[in-house]
Design a protein around this motif. Structure first.
Motif, PDB file in Angstrom:
ATOM      1  N   SER A 151       0.816  -1.217   0.000  1.00 37.87           N
ATOM      2  CA  SER A 151       0.000   0.000   0.000  1.00 37.87           C
ATOM      3  C   SER A 151       0.848   1.265   0.000  1.00 37.87           C
ATOM      4  O   SER A 151       0.321   2.357  -0.218  1.00 37.87           O
ATOM      5  CB  SER A 151      -0.929   0.017   1.219  1.00 37.87           C
ATOM      6  OG  SER A 151      -1.852  -1.047   1.154  1.00 37.87           O
ATOM      7  N   ALA A 152       2.154   1.128   0.255  1.00 32.80           N
ATOM      8  CA  ALA A 152       3.040   2.299   0.268  1.00 32.80           C
ATOM      9  C   ALA A 152       4.479   1.830   0.123  1.00 32.80           C
ATOM     10  O   ALA A 152       4.837   0.727   0.558  1.00 32.80           O
ATOM     11  CB  ALA A 152       2.876   3.094   1.561  1.00 32.80           C
ATOM     12  N   VAL A 153       5.302   2.679  -0.492  1.00 33.20           N
ATOM     13  CA  VAL A 153       6.737   2.436  -0.642  1.00 33.20           C
ATOM     14  C   VAL A 153       7.472   3.698  -0.235  1.00 33.20           C
ATOM     15  O   VAL A 153       7.137   4.798  -0.701  1.00 33.20           O
ATOM     16  CB  VAL A 153       7.099   2.048  -2.094  1.00 33.20           C
ATOM     17  CG1 VAL A 153       8.614   2.100  -2.310  1.00 33.20           C
ATOM     18  CG2 VAL A 153       6.565   0.660  -2.427  1.00 33.20           C
ATOM     19  N   GLY A 154       8.471   3.545   0.619  1.00 35.25           N
ATOM     20  CA  GLY A 154       9.342   4.655   0.977  1.00 35.25           C
ATOM     21  C   GLY A 154      10.729   4.408   0.422  1.00 35.25           C
ATOM     22  O   GLY A 154      11.398   3.459   0.836  1.00 35.25           O
ATOM     23  N   SER A 155      11.168   5.235  -0.525  1.00 33.57           N
ATOM     24  CA  SER A 155      12.449   5.005  -1.184  1.00 33.57           C
ATOM     25  C   SER A 155      12.956   6.288  -1.826  1.00 33.57           C
ATOM     26  O   SER A 155      12.174   7.099  -2.317  1.00 33.57           O
ATOM     27  CB  SER A 155      12.314   3.919  -2.258  1.00 33.57           C
ATOM     28  OG  SER A 155      13.533   3.731  -2.959  1.00 33.57           O
ATOM     29  N   ASP A 156      14.288   6.429  -1.866  1.00 35.86           N
ATOM     30  CA  ASP A 156      14.918   7.525  -2.593  1.00 35.86           C
ATOM     31  C   ASP A 156      15.393   7.070  -3.972  1.00 35.86           C
ATOM     32  O   ASP A 156      16.019   7.845  -4.702  1.00 35.86           O
ATOM     33  CB  ASP A 156      16.118   8.066  -1.792  1.00 35.86           C
ATOM     34  CG  ASP A 156      15.681   8.704  -0.481  1.00 35.86           C
ATOM     35  OD1 ASP A 156      14.624   9.359  -0.466  1.00 35.86           O
ATOM     36  OD2 ASP A 156      16.391   8.537   0.528  1.00 35.86           O
ATOM     37  N   ASP A 157      15.130   5.828  -4.318  1.00 37.96           N
ATOM     38  CA  ASP A 157      15.553   5.269  -5.600  1.00 37.96           C
ATOM     39  C   ASP A 157      14.465   5.499  -6.639  1.00 37.96           C
ATOM     40  O   ASP A 157      13.352   4.974  -6.513  1.00 37.96           O
ATOM     41  CB  ASP A 157      15.838   3.776  -5.432  1.00 37.96           C
ATOM     42  CG  ASP A 157      16.192   3.091  -6.736  1.00 37.96           C
ATOM     43  OD1 ASP A 157      16.696   3.785  -7.647  1.00 37.96           O
ATOM     44  OD2 ASP A 157      15.957   1.877  -6.867  1.00 37.96           O
ATOM     45  N   GLU A 158      14.779   6.281  -7.675  1.00 38.55           N
ATOM     46  CA  GLU A 158      13.740   6.637  -8.644  1.00 38.55           C
ATOM     47  C   GLU A 158      13.247   5.419  -9.412  1.00 38.55           C
ATOM     48  O   GLU A 158      12.088   5.383  -9.849  1.00 38.55           O
ATOM     49  CB  GLU A 158      14.239   7.732  -9.603  1.00 38.55           C
ATOM     50  CG  GLU A 158      14.901   7.272 -10.878  1.00 38.55           C
ATOM     51  CD  GLU A 158      16.375   6.894 -10.711  1.00 38.55           C
ATOM     52  OE1 GLU A 158      16.935   6.280 -11.642  1.00 38.55           O
ATOM     53  OE2 GLU A 158      16.968   7.225  -9.674  1.00 38.55           O
ATOM     54  N   GLY A 209      12.321   8.163   1.226  1.00 41.61           N
ATOM     55  CA  GLY A 209      12.531   7.350   2.406  1.00 41.61           C
ATOM     56  C   GLY A 209      12.679   8.202   3.662  1.00 41.61           C
ATOM     57  O   GLY A 209      13.071   9.363   3.601  1.00 41.61           O
ATOM     58  N   ASP A 210      12.338   7.617   4.806  1.00 37.56           N
ATOM     59  CA  ASP A 210      12.466   8.295   6.089  1.00 37.56           C
ATOM     60  C   ASP A 210      13.812   7.993   6.727  1.00 37.56           C
ATOM     61  O   ASP A 210      14.503   7.041   6.355  1.00 37.56           O
ATOM     62  CB  ASP A 210      11.338   7.864   7.031  1.00 37.56           C
ATOM     63  CG  ASP A 210       9.964   8.253   6.509  1.00 37.56           C
ATOM     64  OD1 ASP A 210       9.852   9.364   5.953  1.00 37.56           O
ATOM     65  OD2 ASP A 210       9.029   7.446   6.649  1.00 37.56           O
ATOM     66  N   ALA A 211      14.160   8.777   7.741  1.00 36.78           N
ATOM     67  CA  ALA A 211      15.416   8.574   8.452  1.00 36.78           C
ATOM     68  C   ALA A 211      15.293   7.505   9.525  1.00 36.78           C
ATOM     69  O   ALA A 211      16.302   6.951   9.972  1.00 36.78           O
ATOM     70  CB  ALA A 211      15.886   9.885   9.087  1.00 36.78           C
TER      71      ALA A 211
END
Length: 316
Positions: free
Chosen positions: A219-226, A242-244
């Motif tokens: 239902s959700a993805v947290g990522s800095d990878d495009e 993404g979160d810390a």
């Protein structure tokens, strides 16, 4: 009453943490976790454990092109990202690619200008909807060799990761011509004078057409990878930076932690608060998915497995 969500931590291979060890509380929890059979190793196999993609491959160029420009349908795409390579005694090494070069839009446009006739004459128009992501548009039936993703080649000998065989010969020749064009570009002298890395090469990767289907139970993805965010978007899954540190999600979520290399930081910012959320019933389950195919599953009732020995390393 709504069921508590689950969380997945996407991690690098266990070897990426070297000899680092978990402190006792986390080591106890790891020792008591369920250990499913190892899956297939590799970055693409890891993502395919959480996304259903038909055909079963990950054409990241088409996926990110669709996210960037919305025009990927009807063509094959190949990323041709700006890159910096450094010659050394054994050949050359890929040291930076894409976002790491921090190109401005005007710089990208200037560098692309002399490349457009080169690739246009070859039948592969090049453009850049964003300064860090450059694309070649190909016929949908184009047969492409395997191109290594940048994460696989960074820091390594460039020539060990170039496309091989008869199909790769054309692309190696195009790369050589592009390198000559970029080496002679005056913008690179200006960047070097400012202490910035020169854009003296391209990196081809991610080729293919849009998949017929992309789906996921997330239902959700947290990522800095495009690339991962583009895959999630294609599956209709909201994706964001993404979160810390960990905070219990509102629904089943995947957290991309593949860039982590500090096991203590991972334990403090992610494992410990996730275990606390499990204990409070805010999280139904936690899964660790490692790039080498290993995995662990945590649930609240495992705290009663007193007979299990602590495991201080992510490597079994």
């Amino acid at each position: 009453m709504t069921a508590a969500p689950s969380a997945i931590f996407l991690l690098p291979a266990a070897a990426a943490f070297g000899a680092q060890r978990l402190e006792r509380a986390c080591a106890q929890a790891l020792g008591r976790a369920d250990r499913p059979p190892a899956g297939e190793a590799g970055g693409q196999a890891q993502l395919l454990r959480h996304f259903e993609v038909l055909p079963r491959r990950l054409p990241f160029a088409a996926l990110t092109r669709q996210a960037d420009a919305g025009d990927a349908a009807g063509h094959a795409w190949l990323r041709a990202d700006p890159a910096h390579v450094r010659p050394d005694i054994n050949g050359a090494r890929l040291l930076a690619c894409g976002e790491a070069l921090a190109l401005e839009a005007a710089e990208a446009a200037a560098l692309l200008r002399p490349l457009k006739p080169l690739f246009g004459d070859a039948g592969f128009p090049i453009d850049a909807p964003t300064p860090s992501r450059w694309y070649l548009r190909l016929p949908p039936q184009a047969q492409l060799p395997r191109f290594a993703p940048p994460s696989e080649a960074l820091g390594a000998d460039l020539f060990e990761h170039l496309a091989e065989g008869a199909e790769g010969r054309r692309w190696r020749a195009l790369l050589n011509e592009a390198q000559i064009v970029l080496h002679n570009h005056p913008l690179n002298a200006a960047r070097a004078a400012r202490g910035r890395a020169m854009v003296n090469s391209l990196w081809f990767w991610g080729g293919g057409v849009l998949p017929d289907r992309v789906a996921s139970g997330l239902s959700a993805v947290g990522s800095d990878d495009e690339s991962l965010c583009a895959l999630a978007t294609a599956a209709g899954v909201p994706a964001g930076p993404g979160d810390a540190e960990f905070a219990a999600p509102a629904a089943d979520a995947l957290f991309d932690l593949r860039a982590l290399r500090d096991l203590r930081q991972f334990a403090q910012a992610w494992l410990t608060p996730a275990f606390a959320a499990l204990g409070r019933g805010e999280l139904a389950a936690l899964q660790l998915d490692l790039e080498d195919g290993q995995g662990y599953r945590f649930a609240r009732g495992q705290r009663w497995r007193f007979w299990r020995r602590p495991q201080a390393s992510l490597q079994r």
